[in-house]
Design a protein around this motif. Sequence first.
Motif, PDB file in Angstrom:
ATOM      1  N   TRP A  50       0.842  -1.206   0.000  1.00  0.00           N
ATOM      2  CA  TRP A  50       0.000   0.000   0.000  1.00  0.00           C
ATOM      3  C   TRP A  50       0.872   1.250   0.000  1.00  0.00           C
ATOM      4  CZ3 TRP A  50      -4.360  -1.272   4.103  1.00  0.00           C
ATOM      5  CH2 TRP A  50      -5.392  -1.972   3.458  1.00  0.00           C
ATOM      6  N   LEU A  51       1.924   1.217   0.814  1.00  0.00           N
ATOM      7  CA  LEU A  51       2.843   2.360   0.873  1.00  0.00           C
ATOM      8  C   LEU A  51       3.497   2.586  -0.489  1.00  0.00           C
ATOM      9  CD1 LEU A  51       4.232   4.558   2.502  1.00  0.00           C
ATOM     10  CD2 LEU A  51       5.895   2.871   3.283  1.00  0.00           C
ATOM     11  N   GLY A  52       3.819   1.498  -1.181  1.00  0.00           N
ATOM     12  CA  GLY A  52       4.373   1.628  -2.530  1.00  0.00           C
ATOM     13  C   GLY A  52       3.409   2.328  -3.471  1.00  0.00           C
ATOM     14  N   ASN A  53       2.122   1.970  -3.379  1.00  0.00           N
ATOM     15  CA  ASN A  53       1.110   2.654  -4.191  1.00  0.00           C
ATOM     16  C   ASN A  53       1.068   4.138  -3.876  1.00  0.00           C
ATOM     17  OD1 ASN A  53      -0.348  -0.318  -4.001  1.00  0.00           O
ATOM     18  ND2 ASN A  53      -0.831   0.750  -5.884  1.00  0.00           N
ATOM     19  N   LEU A  54       1.068   4.476  -2.592  1.00  0.00           N
ATOM     20  CA  LEU A  54       0.937   5.870  -2.171  1.00  0.00           C
ATOM     21  C   LEU A  54       2.161   6.696  -2.541  1.00  0.00           C
ATOM     22  CD1 LEU A  54      -0.654   5.141   1.315  1.00  0.00           C
ATOM     23  CD2 LEU A  54      -1.735   6.485  -0.489  1.00  0.00           C
ATOM     24  N   LYS A  55       3.358   6.142  -2.341  1.00  0.00           N
ATOM     25  CA  LYS A  55       4.592   6.885  -2.589  1.00  0.00           C
ATOM     26  C   LYS A  55       4.846   7.102  -4.068  1.00  0.00           C
ATOM     27  CE  LYS A  55       8.372   5.851  -0.503  1.00  0.00           C
ATOM     28  NZ  LYS A  55       9.497   5.040   0.044  1.00  0.00           N
ATOM     29  N   HIS A  56       4.542   6.087  -4.871  1.00  0.00           N
ATOM     30  CA  HIS A  56       4.927   6.130  -6.283  1.00  0.00           C
ATOM     31  C   HIS A  56       3.753   6.347  -7.226  1.00  0.00           C
ATOM     32  CE1 HIS A  56       8.902   4.881  -5.010  1.00  0.00           C
ATOM     33  NE2 HIS A  56       8.382   3.836  -4.390  1.00  0.00           N
ATOM     34  N   GLY A  57       2.542   6.404  -6.672  1.00  0.00           N
ATOM     35  CA  GLY A  57       1.380   6.668  -7.516  1.00  0.00           C
ATOM     36  C   GLY A  57       0.932   5.489  -8.341  1.00  0.00           C
ATOM     37  N   TYR A  58       1.327   4.271  -7.953  1.00  0.00           N
ATOM     38  CA  TYR A  58       0.867   3.102  -8.686  1.00  0.00           C
ATOM     39  C   TYR A  58      -0.652   2.982  -8.545  1.00  0.00           C
ATOM     40  CZ  TYR A  58       5.813   1.763  -8.220  1.00  0.00           C
ATOM     41  OH  TYR A  58       7.178   1.753  -8.246  1.00  0.00           O
ATOM     42  N   THR A  59      -1.292   2.573  -9.611  1.00  0.00           N
ATOM     43  CA  THR A  59      -2.751   2.537  -9.615  1.00  0.00           C
ATOM     44  C   THR A  59      -3.322   1.127  -9.510  1.00  0.00           C
ATOM     45  OG1 THR A  59      -2.842   2.400 -12.025  1.00  0.00           O
ATOM     46  CG2 THR A  59      -2.810   4.611 -11.054  1.00  0.00           C
ATOM     47  N   SER A  60      -2.469   0.126  -9.642  1.00  0.00           N
ATOM     48  CA  SER A  60      -2.953  -1.254  -9.601  1.00  0.00           C
ATOM     49  C   SER A  60      -2.711  -1.873  -8.234  1.00  0.00           C
ATOM     50  CB  SER A  60      -2.241  -2.100 -10.667  1.00  0.00           C
ATOM     51  OG  SER A  60      -2.675  -3.449 -10.601  1.00  0.00           O
ATOM     52  N   HIS A  61      -3.602  -2.788  -7.830  1.00  0.00           N
ATOM     53  CA  HIS A  61      -3.360  -3.524  -6.583  1.00  0.00           C
ATOM     54  C   HIS A  61      -2.681  -4.866  -6.870  1.00  0.00           C
ATOM     55  CE1 HIS A  61      -7.102  -5.463  -7.878  1.00  0.00           C
ATOM     56  NE2 HIS A  61      -6.863  -6.432  -7.031  1.00  0.00           N
ATOM     57  N   TYR A  62      -2.311  -5.095  -8.141  1.00  0.00           N
ATOM     58  CA  TYR A  62      -1.633  -6.331  -8.516  1.00  0.00           C
ATOM     59  C   TYR A  62      -0.114  -6.156  -8.541  1.00  0.00           C
ATOM     60  CZ  TYR A  62      -6.043  -8.449  -9.987  1.00  0.00           C
ATOM     61  OH  TYR A  62      -7.310  -8.973 -10.028  1.00  0.00           O
ATOM     62  N   TRP A  63       0.595  -7.202  -8.124  1.00  0.00           N
ATOM     63  CA  TRP A  63       2.050  -7.203  -8.055  1.00  0.00           C
ATOM     64  C   TRP A  63       2.591  -8.520  -8.599  1.00  0.00           C
ATOM     65  CZ3 TRP A  63       4.644  -2.928  -5.835  1.00  0.00           C
ATOM     66  CH2 TRP A  63       3.798  -1.991  -5.239  1.00  0.00           C
ATOM     67  N   LEU A  64       3.838  -8.492  -9.084  1.00  0.00           N
ATOM     68  CA  LEU A  64       4.496  -9.683  -9.614  1.00  0.00           C
ATOM     69  C   LEU A  64       5.990  -9.628  -9.318  1.00  0.00           C
ATOM     70  CD1 LEU A  64       2.983 -10.069 -13.201  1.00  0.00           C
ATOM     71  CD2 LEU A  64       2.754 -11.729 -11.339  1.00  0.00           C
ATOM     72  N   GLY A  65       6.579 -10.806  -9.091  1.00  0.00           N
ATOM     73  CA  GLY A  65       8.025 -10.885  -9.064  1.00  0.00           C
ATOM     74  C   GLY A  65       8.573 -10.797 -10.471  1.00  0.00           C
ATOM     75  N   PHE A  66       9.869 -10.506 -10.599  1.00  0.00           N
ATOM     76  CA  PHE A  66      10.489 -10.350 -11.916  1.00  0.00           C
ATOM     77  C   PHE A  66      10.314 -11.619 -12.748  1.00  0.00           C
ATOM     78  CE2 PHE A  66      13.960 -10.405 -14.953  1.00  0.00           C
ATOM     79  CZ  PHE A  66      13.975  -9.102 -15.428  1.00  0.00           C
ATOM     80  N   GLY A  67      10.589 -12.776 -12.133  1.00  0.00           N
ATOM     81  CA  GLY A  67      10.463 -14.042 -12.841  1.00  0.00           C
ATOM     82  C   GLY A  67       9.024 -14.354 -13.214  1.00  0.00           C
ATOM     83  N   GLN A  68       8.091 -14.019 -12.338  1.00  0.00           N
ATOM     84  CA  GLN A  68       6.681 -14.251 -12.638  1.00  0.00           C
ATOM     85  C   GLN A  68       6.231 -13.428 -13.836  1.00  0.00           C
ATOM     86  OE1 GLN A  68       5.045 -13.284  -8.711  1.00  0.00           O
ATOM     87  NE2 GLN A  68       4.498 -15.450  -8.445  1.00  0.00           N
ATOM     88  N   ALA A  69       6.702 -12.183 -13.904  1.00  0.00           N
ATOM     89  CA  ALA A  69       6.354 -11.338 -15.047  1.00  0.00           C
ATOM     90  C   ALA A  69       6.861 -11.967 -16.345  1.00  0.00           C
ATOM     91  CB  ALA A  69       6.939  -9.941 -14.871  1.00  0.00           C
ATOM     92  N   LYS A  70       8.080 -12.494 -16.316  1.00  0.00           N
ATOM     93  CA  LYS A  70       8.649 -13.158 -17.497  1.00  0.00           C
ATOM     94  C   LYS A  70       7.804 -14.360 -17.909  1.00  0.00           C
ATOM     95  CE  LYS A  70      12.474 -10.924 -18.612  1.00  0.00           C
ATOM     96  NZ  LYS A  70      12.648 -10.334 -19.970  1.00  0.00           N
ATOM     97  N   GLN A  71       7.366 -15.146 -16.900  1.00  0.00           N
ATOM     98  CA  GLN A  71       6.550 -16.326 -17.185  1.00  0.00           C
ATOM     99  C   GLN A  71       5.235 -15.958 -17.866  1.00  0.00           C
ATOM    100  OE1 GLN A  71       6.111 -18.291 -13.413  1.00  0.00           O
ATOM    101  NE2 GLN A  71       8.286 -18.768 -13.240  1.00  0.00           N
ATOM    102  N   LEU A  72       4.734 -14.767 -17.580  1.00  0.00           N
ATOM    103  CA  LEU A  72       3.478 -14.306 -18.162  1.00  0.00           C
ATOM    104  C   LEU A  72       3.707 -13.487 -19.434  1.00  0.00           C
ATOM    105  CD1 LEU A  72       1.571 -13.310 -14.893  1.00  0.00           C
ATOM    106  CD2 LEU A  72       1.266 -15.371 -16.280  1.00  0.00           C
ATOM    107  N   LYS A  73       4.941 -13.558 -19.975  1.00  0.00           N
ATOM    108  CA  LYS A  73       5.306 -12.850 -21.207  1.00  0.00           C
ATOM    109  C   LYS A  73       5.312 -11.333 -21.028  1.00  0.00           C
ATOM    110  CE  LYS A  73       5.195 -16.924 -23.112  1.00  0.00           C
ATOM    111  NZ  LYS A  73       6.466 -17.686 -23.289  1.00  0.00           N
ATOM    112  N   GLY A  74       5.571 -10.889 -19.806  1.00  0.00           N
ATOM    113  CA  GLY A  74       5.657  -9.467 -19.529  1.00  0.00           C
ATOM    114  C   GLY A  74       7.091  -9.043 -19.263  1.00  0.00           C
ATOM    115  N   ASN A  75       7.328  -7.741 -19.304  1.00  0.00           N
ATOM    116  CA  ASN A  75       8.668  -7.204 -19.046  1.00  0.00           C
ATOM    117  C   ASN A  75       8.576  -6.019 -18.103  1.00  0.00           C
ATOM    118  OD1 ASN A  75      10.477  -8.730 -20.991  1.00  0.00           O
ATOM    119  ND2 ASN A  75       8.950  -7.918 -22.411  1.00  0.00           N
ATOM    120  N   VAL A  76       9.457  -5.998 -17.109  1.00  0.00           N
ATOM    121  CA  VAL A  76       9.543  -4.838 -16.239  1.00  0.00           C
ATOM    122  C   VAL A  76      10.109  -3.675 -17.043  1.00  0.00           C
ATOM    123  CG1 VAL A  76      10.637  -3.866 -14.178  1.00  0.00           C
ATOM    124  CG2 VAL A  76       9.838  -6.245 -14.172  1.00  0.00           C
ATOM    125  N   LYS A  77       9.456  -2.533 -16.984  1.00  0.00           N
ATOM    126  CA  LYS A  77       9.883  -1.368 -17.759  1.00  0.00           C
ATOM    127  C   LYS A  77      11.277  -0.921 -17.318  1.00  0.00           C
ATOM    128  CE  LYS A  77       5.098   0.254 -18.153  1.00  0.00           C
ATOM    129  NZ  LYS A  77       4.136   1.306 -17.725  1.00  0.00           N
TER     130      LYS A  77
END
Length: 272
Positions: A50-77
């Motif tokens: 929650w603090l991460g959302n507030l500090k950085h303005g993230y709008t999603s309540h979903y989170w992923l580890g780096f490897g999990q993002a890769k498994q889902l064909k996503g890339n960390v910006k």
Amino acid sequence: MSLYDDITNQIINALEDGIVPWHCPFKRCSLPTNFKTGQAYNGMNTLMLWLGNLKHGYTSHYWLGFGQAKQLKGNVKKGEKATRIIACITKKKEIKDEGNDMENVITHFFRTEYVFNLDQIEGIKIDTENEKIISVDGIENLIKNVKVDLKHQGERAFYKPSQDYINMPLKSKFEDTEGYYSTLLHELVHWTGHKNRLNRLKINKESDRAFEELVAEIGASFLCAEFGITPNIANTSSYVASWLKALHNDKNYIFKAVKSATTALNYLKISQ
């Protein structure tokens, strides 16, 4: 610095900055959740995310580890930084007791893991559809023609002048067509106020913000009427007191707001 010292210092810094880490940052409160597993985080991790959302303005309540993002064909910006969380690891070990019988002993230890908000990840698509929401072609064409940078992510609707984009929650977050489009049109009126358009967003104090909200509400109501949408005004109650005070103090206040709203609509029509 230990994990506990780091977390405690973040809490202290947040409170000193006027941020309350244990307040859910979303209007529709949601626990931070791992997008891959569907499991909600708990305990201290809830506060940290929650603090991460507030500090950085993230709008999603979903989170992923780096490897999990890769498994889902996503890339960390590029350039994005992870948020630190605590993982509780459970181990089972068999040991012999004094009678030489085998006994299971369960031990727990903690380690640091790192996750990224879904806003920080590209290439992962989320279903934005809601069968109750009927596409309004006129509004969709307007958004396309004026070249709005429109993102669908997270829990909040807002216009971000510094990056010049409108953020909308997924359509699946809205109950009906009216709720989605009246919210989008409200943010579209804010969008017209950018310094490279009508240069209206000169907000130095709360009264300036209240005035801009009134302009957006009036402009959105006019646009809703044009497209046959019933406006949703449920989220304006926090500004009513400010509007009433201003109306009592300045008899030209409503005229100024209507003029600004009308100018915004004219700009949109000219831009098409």
